[in-house]
Design a protein around this motif. Structure first.
Motif, short mmCIF file in Angstrom:
data_model
loop_
_atom_site.label_atom_id
_atom_site.label_comp_id
_atom_site.label_asym_id
_atom_site.label_seq_id
_atom_site.Cartn_x
_atom_site.Cartn_y
_atom_site.Cartn_z
N LEU A 380 0.80 -1.22 0.00
CA LEU A 380 0.00 0.00 0.00
C LEU A 380 0.83 1.27 0.00
O LEU A 380 0.33 2.33 -0.41
CB LEU A 380 -0.93 0.02 1.23
CG LEU A 380 -1.92 -1.13 1.35
CD1 LEU A 380 -2.74 -0.97 2.61
CD2 LEU A 380 -2.83 -1.20 0.13
N ARG A 383 0.03 5.69 1.98
CA ARG A 383 -1.25 6.38 1.84
C ARG A 383 -2.12 6.06 3.06
O ARG A 383 -2.54 4.92 3.27
CB ARG A 383 -1.94 5.96 0.55
CG ARG A 383 -3.23 6.69 0.23
CD ARG A 383 -3.01 8.18 0.04
NE ARG A 383 -2.00 8.48 -0.94
CZ ARG A 383 -2.23 8.59 -2.25
NH1 ARG A 383 -3.45 8.41 -2.72
NH2 ARG A 383 -1.24 8.90 -3.07
N SER A 385 -5.22 6.74 3.83
CA SER A 385 -6.58 6.26 3.59
C SER A 385 -6.59 4.76 3.33
O SER A 385 -7.50 4.05 3.79
CB SER A 385 -7.20 7.01 2.41
OG SER A 385 -6.43 6.83 1.24
N TYR A 386 -5.59 4.24 2.61
CA TYR A 386 -5.52 2.80 2.36
C TYR A 386 -5.15 2.04 3.63
O TYR A 386 -5.71 0.96 3.91
CB TYR A 386 -4.50 2.51 1.26
CG TYR A 386 -4.86 3.07 -0.09
CD1 TYR A 386 -6.19 3.28 -0.44
CD2 TYR A 386 -3.88 3.40 -1.02
CE1 TYR A 386 -6.52 3.80 -1.68
CE2 TYR A 386 -4.21 3.91 -2.26
CZ TYR A 386 -5.53 4.11 -2.59
OH TYR A 386 -5.87 4.63 -3.82
N LYS A 389 -8.08 1.55 5.85
CA LYS A 389 -9.05 0.56 5.39
C LYS A 389 -8.69 -0.85 5.82
O LYS A 389 -9.56 -1.64 6.18
CB LYS A 389 -9.17 0.62 3.86
CG LYS A 389 -9.89 1.84 3.33
CD LYS A 389 -9.97 1.79 1.81
CE LYS A 389 -10.69 3.01 1.26
NZ LYS A 389 -10.77 2.98 -0.22
N ALA A 400 -5.13 -5.92 1.51
CA ALA A 400 -4.26 -5.05 0.71
C ALA A 400 -4.14 -5.57 -0.72
O ALA A 400 -4.19 -4.79 -1.69
CB ALA A 400 -2.88 -4.96 1.36
N LEU A 403 -7.26 -4.71 -2.61
CA LEU A 403 -7.24 -3.32 -3.08
C LEU A 403 -6.37 -3.17 -4.33
O LEU A 403 -6.69 -2.40 -5.24
CB LEU A 403 -6.73 -2.40 -1.97
CG LEU A 403 -7.65 -2.16 -0.78
CD1 LEU A 403 -6.97 -1.25 0.24
CD2 LEU A 403 -8.96 -1.54 -1.23
N GLU A 407 -7.56 -1.80 -7.95
CA GLU A 407 -6.88 -0.67 -8.59
C GLU A 407 -6.40 -1.03 -10.00
O GLU A 407 -6.48 -0.22 -10.93
CB GLU A 407 -5.69 -0.24 -7.72
CG GLU A 407 -5.13 1.13 -8.05
CD GLU A 407 -6.00 2.25 -7.51
OE1 GLU A 407 -5.70 3.42 -7.82
OE2 GLU A 407 -6.96 1.96 -6.78
N SER A 512 -0.09 6.80 -6.32
CA SER A 512 0.04 5.99 -5.11
C SER A 512 0.88 4.77 -5.41
O SER A 512 1.17 4.45 -6.58
CB SER A 512 -1.34 5.59 -4.57
OG SER A 512 -2.00 4.75 -5.48
N LEU A 514 -0.18 1.79 -4.98
CA LEU A 514 -1.06 0.84 -5.66
C LEU A 514 -1.04 1.04 -7.17
O LEU A 514 -1.02 0.07 -7.93
CB LEU A 514 -2.50 0.98 -5.13
CG LEU A 514 -2.79 0.40 -3.75
CD1 LEU A 514 -4.25 0.62 -3.39
CD2 LEU A 514 -2.46 -1.09 -3.71
#
Length: 574
Positions: A380, A383, A385-386, A389, A400, A403, A407, A512, A514
């Protein structure tokens, strides 16, 4: 016959005289009292013997005695100023209009005074509605326990405001801005989505209970932005005024820009008043200004706000703070910004991200594994915000990777390559091909960084426990990106949809970690380079066909020939 007729006439004259006397007497008497309630005995009525002459005296019909008000007498007395009734009426009307006018002037004075007081209340401690929403949910209790020396600078003592999981290095600057300790300037917070710009501002506001601060979120529709600004400033745009009964037109007919200008005029008066009381400027935060439309209307609104920011920063009465995820608002403000300072907010470093993830993990019901946290940060990045989560999920690493798959699917849906595409989608595929040229360069730089890391580990230049996540993001200068993509207008669109990020130094990087991992998986697939080359060749073919002109000759029979001659001597003859 004559004698009997004369006797009959005498009897009738006597009867008329008696009737007149009876009528005159009954007009001067009162009505008789009502009869008793007990029923009276029935009296037999005589049988009529024939037509006879009847009079009201015979019927005993008494007239009703009503009071009579003769004209010109009695009535309600009137107030007379002069003996001229016309002049009295005009003077009374003038006095009434004067009372209404003075009452209206008094109401207008009171209303304007009340409007300024309401705006001043918007900057009182604890009022800001945005802060109320952000801090409504109670924060979990923090359990300190991490004492490593390398992160002691991120911890706070109990007397200072602190974020929920760590204190960033930019927090001190943001605290000074929010407290109004940086007069003479206005600021732009520039950084990718989810990097923590809003969190830092809310933490600074909560530490001082939003004393002297108002916050407003931008919106593409200027009418909505007008209402949000009015809510933040506690200003109703004269919609609650009763003077609208005497106005010819609605004040809102001028559009949202004119209403916002009225609100800023009122705010200027309040800022002058508060700066004398407080000794420091108030702070107005316009959050997410990239939500304004990137057209003339949105740019004009941004310029309107910047003009106020420049003037109020020069006088030291108000400090504007703009926050944006995209680069274009900064590029627009930079043209006229003489007192503008830009603060770049980026993702956390790997060390800070691991610490933040471990702090978030402690607030959940699951155990904390340092190795798992390191693997999650590897996927990740920094970040926030990630990390937020996945930190409360049972299997953080699986979340992860999920996500990452999402993405990657989103990235391919936006800029996926199509071989043998039709000419209708040529422009879209041209944008996709140029985007993958840029992402391919990012992947190449990342691969070189990892190779260099392996060599540095062998030579002992870096510790052996150093991970690829500890490496800096690959960046490319803006001018070099223009050369790689051969199109200057594609960078802005990639920044708008959060595929790349541009900082204040005009360095371009993936938005990011990701995005970088997703692009790397696509680029490292077998046959990707051939696919990219085929799409670019197809675009060249379509453009070549568009530049080709076809000549058609009619009425040609079998065996006919067409002769085409090119004469290049025309220029010499001239």
């Amino acid at each position: 016959m004559h004698a009997s007729s004369r006797a009959l006439l005498r009897s009738r004259g006597l009867l008329n005289t008696l009737s007149r006397q009876h009528v005159l007497r009954t007009y001067s008497t009162q009505l008789p009292p009502p009869p008793p309630s007990h029923p009276s005995p029935k009296v037999p009525q005589p049988t009529p013997t024939g037509p006879q002459t009847r009079h009201e005296a015979h019927e005993q019909n008494l007239p009703i005695n009503l009071p009579f008000n003769p004209p010109g007498g009695g009535g309600i007395p009137t107030f007379e100023i002069t003996k001229n009734p016309l002049f009295d009426a005009a003077l009374t009307t003038f006095i009434g209009i004067g009372i209404v006018f003075l009452g209206g002037v008094g109401y207008l004075k009171w209303y304007k005074w009340n409007v300024l007081n309401k705006i001043e209340e918007a900057f009182a401690p604890g009022y800001d509605p945005a802060l109320e929403l952000a801090t409504h949910q109670k924060r979990p209790e923090h359990k300190p326990g991490h004492t490593d020396s390398d992160i002691e600078d991120l911890l706070l003592n109990g007397e200072e405001p602190w974020t929920e999981h760590l204190r960033r290095k930019e927090q001190d600057v943001v605290d000074r801005i929010i407290r109004g300790e940086e007069p003479g300037h206005y600021f732009v917070l520039l950084g990718p989505k989810g990097s923590g710009k809003g969190t830092m501002m809310f933490d600074s506001m909560a530490a001082i209970q939003a004393d002297g601060i108002a916050m407003c979120d931008a919106h593409p529709d200027l009418e909505v932005f007008r209402l949000r600004l009015g809510k933040a400033l506690n200003f109703e745009y004269n919609e609650d005024s009763q003077t609208g009964l005497f106005q010819r037109r609605d004040p809102r007919e001028g559009g949202p820009g004119l209403d916002i200008e009225r609100a800023l005029n009122k705010l200027e008066k309040v800022a002058l008043r508060l700066s004398k009381k407080r000794g420091r400027p108030i702070v107005l935060i316009i959050n997410n200004v990239h939500f304004l439309q990137h057209n003339d209307e949105g740019q004009f609104m941004l310029l309107q706000l910047q003009q106020r920011a420049e003037a109020w920063a020069a006088s030291g009465i108000c400090t504007f703070v703009f926050s944006t995820d995209d680069f274009w608002p900064f590029y627009t403000l930079r043209k006229s910004g003489s007192r503008m300072h830009v603060l770049s907010i980026s993702d956390l470093e790997a060390r800070e991200a691991r610490f933040a993830c471990s702090r978030m993990r402690k607030t959940s019901e699951y155990s904390t594994d340092p190795e798992e946290i390191a693997d999650v940060v590897e996927v990740l990045g920094g970040r926030l915000s990630y990390i937020n989560k996945v930190s409360r999920q049972k299997d953080m690493l699986a979340s992860a990777k999920n996500l990452l798959e999402i993405e990657k699917a989103w990235l391919l849906s936006r800029i996926g390559l199509i071989q043998d595409c039709d000419d209708d989608v040529m422009d879209e595929q041209k944008w996709s091909a140029c985007s993958w040229l840029l992402l391919q360069e990012f992947v190449r730089l990342r691969q070189e960084q990892e190779k260099q890391l392996v060599e540095d580990k062998k030579s002992g230049k870096v510790p052996s426990w150093t991970r690829p996540a500890d490496l800096p993001f690959p960046t490319i200068p803006y001018w070099l990106c223009r050369q790689l993509m051969t199109r200057t207008d594609f960078l802005e669109e990639l920044d708008r949809i959060n595929i790349i990020s541009i900082d204040v130094r005009h360095n371009v990087r993936p938005d990011s970690m990701l995005i970088l991992h997703a692009a790397r998986q696509v680029v490292e697939e077998s046959g990707f380079q051939d696919k990219l080359d085929s799409v670019r060749d197809r675009i060249d073919e379509i453009e070549s066909l568009h530049r080709t002109r076809e000549l058609t000759f009619k009425d040609l029979g079998k065996g006919d020939k067409v002769s085409l001659q090119v004469d290049k001597t025309g220029e010499d003859e001239d």
